[in-house]
Design an enzyme around this catalytic site. Structure first.
Site, PDB file in Angstrom:
ATOM      1  N   HIS A   1       0.861  -1.184   0.000  1.00  0.00           N
ATOM      2  CA  HIS A   1       0.000   0.000   0.000  1.00  0.00           C
ATOM      3  C   HIS A   1       0.893   1.228   0.000  1.00  0.00           C
ATOM      4  O   HIS A   1       1.991   1.221   0.568  1.00  0.00           O
ATOM      5  CB  HIS A   1      -0.911  -0.003   1.234  1.00  0.00           C
ATOM      6  CG  HIS A   1      -2.040   0.972   1.156  1.00  0.00           C
ATOM      7  ND1 HIS A   1      -1.897   2.296   1.507  1.00  0.00           N
ATOM      8  CD2 HIS A   1      -3.326   0.818   0.759  1.00  0.00           C
ATOM      9  CE1 HIS A   1      -3.051   2.913   1.331  1.00  0.00           C
ATOM     10  NE2 HIS A   1      -3.932   2.055   0.884  1.00  0.00           N
TER      11      HIS A   1
ATOM     12  N   ASP B   1      -8.038  -4.360  -0.955  1.00  0.00           N
ATOM     13  CA  ASP B   1      -8.490  -4.764  -2.280  1.00  0.00           C
ATOM     14  C   ASP B   1      -8.308  -6.256  -2.524  1.00  0.00           C
ATOM     15  O   ASP B   1      -8.952  -6.825  -3.410  1.00  0.00           O
ATOM     16  CB  ASP B   1      -7.719  -3.997  -3.364  1.00  0.00           C
ATOM     17  CG  ASP B   1      -7.881  -2.503  -3.227  1.00  0.00           C
ATOM     18  OD1 ASP B   1      -9.041  -2.051  -3.133  1.00  0.00           O
ATOM     19  OD2 ASP B   1      -6.870  -1.785  -3.192  1.00  0.00           O
TER      20      ASP B   1
END
Length: 424
Positions: free
Chosen positions: A303, A360
């Site tokens: 991330h 995700d």
């Protein structure tokens, strides 16, 4: 004693004030840098630039912390509804029982989408991308919801109406793309339950299960805000020009559309589909991800901000098991995803680089299990993110914010004279 930072540009020396946030975050205020020295900072992607101060969401990527208005995401996701969290983001405090009851009643009473917005949907070709239709409908709503000073249930009328109508618009977009008759909103159903009913009623897909509706509500909560991300920054930047609320939110939808932002969960599912199609095993995938020459990119790991576990990923992983168990689905993608997670977390390459699964990684699998087509995944993200966008739009416009205007370092041609066409 005030803290300052010293910066030197050639012979010029400048003392800059240091701003310390409530969680100890440190920022150097460079507001006078260009005026005093002629220099600017260069920060591609704005990864080290604070565009302003905010009291909405705290995120610590090193420790894996996410808090809305001070409340840990783990507590909110386990105890509050999406409408409660929306009120928290917009108003700064959790609602009282009376405030929540008024909010629920007002949201249910304002779900009807104006006819001319439905006409915009009908005018779009059936294969138009859902995010294009979503942005178009939001902008079109500005023509009927112009009473910005009115309030409904303690919230600005425009903002309450968009919160109520966005899931309805999303369901209409889906059903029109499938050639299905539209299902009107049901004022007896909760926010997420109504959305699922409007999406899937009469299709044979699960549309009325309480556990699935609760999972949908939790997914909305996990996506409700995430500090100064690409789409939120876009909403604030567009709003800084004094563009109206609907234009600003529509700009956020367009920013969210990209595969590196809201489309990332769709990219994960597409990657897993491709791996399954090619017969790839977990060990093969990990080897490809580690080989820079392979051209393979492992989506859903790492991330931009988190350098530890994404706290949302921990919550959503549990939800994936619940949803798939409830729907009775054995999912080859999920098995591959779990295997990838275990293999990557045990591999020194991923551990050293802190490439942990992010939100995700599992959300796309859950959405697919519920019956959503991949092109709708980002629309679901937008529904969840709306209260965060709205809270930031309010916060930014409540102050004396200047219009956003980044600078640049020019690297093009130096001055040259125009050459007439006949001489070129």
């Amino acid at each position: 004693m005030a803290i300052t930072a010293e910066i030197r540009v050639g012979a010029d020396k400048l003392d800059l004030p240091v701003i310390v946030g409530s969680e100890g975050e440190v920022g150097i205020d460079i507001g006078t840098l260009r005026d005093k020295t002629g220099a600017i900072t260069l920060d591609p992607g704005y990864g080290n630039t604070g565009a302003g101060e905010s009291a909405i969401t705290f995120l610590d990527g090193e420790l894996g912390i996410l808090r809305y208005r001070g409340y840990p995401i783990e507590q909110l996701a386990g105890s509050a509804s999406f409408l409660e969290v929306s009120w928290l983001l917009l108003k700064g405090e959790l609602p009282t029982a009376a405030e929540l009851a008024n909010l629920i009643a007002a949201e249910r009473a304002n779900r009807a989408v104006p006819d001319h917005v439905q006409a915009v949907l009908a005018a779009c070709p059936q294969n138009t991308h859902p995010m294009a239709m979503l942005a178009s409908c939001i902008v079109t709503l500005s023509s009927s919801h112009s009473d910005e000073d009115d309030a409904i249930a303690g919230l600005p009328a425009n903002q309450l109406r968009l919160m109520a109508q966005l899931p309805v618009i999303a369901a209409y977009i889906y059903r029109r793309s499938q050639g299905l008759p539209l299902v009107p909103p049901d004022s007896e159903r909760d926010y997420a339950a109504n959305f699922l009913h409007m999406m899937f009623a009469g299709t044979g897909k699960q549309s009325d299960d309480v556990a699935i509706a609760n999972a949908m509500d939790l997914l909305f909560i996990l996506h409700a805000d995430h500090e100064q991300n690409c789409s939120t920054s876009t909403v604030r930047l567009v709003g800084s020009s004094q563009a109206d609320y609907f234009a600003s939110v529509a700009a956020g939808v367009c920013a969210l559309w990209g595969p590196l932002h809201g489309g990332a969960n769709q990219a994960v599912v597409e990657m897993l589909d491709e791996i399954v199609h090619r017969g790839g095993k977990v060990d093969w995938v990990v080897a490809q991800a580690k080989d820079k020459a392979s051209g393979f990119r492992l989506m859903g790991f790492g991330h931009r901000v988190y350098k530890n576990f994404d706290p949302r990923a921990k919550l959503i992983k549990v939800q994936a098991d619940v949803v798939l168990d409830k729907l009775g689905k054995d999912d080859e993608q999920l098995d591959l995803a779990i295997g990838l997670e275990h293999a990557a977390l045990a591999d020194e390459y991923f551990v050293q680089r802190k490439l942990y699964p992010n939100v995700d990684f599992y959300s796309g699998i859950i959405y697919r299990a519920m019956g959503f087509p991949q092109e709708m995944f980002t629309v679901l993200f937008a529904i969840g993110r709306l209260p965060g966008w709205t809270a930031h739009w309010n916060e930014h416009n409540a102050g004396k914010a200047r219009i956003g205007r980044p600078r640049q370092i020019y690297t093009g041609r130096n001055a040259r004279d125009f050459v007439p066409l006949q001489a070129r």
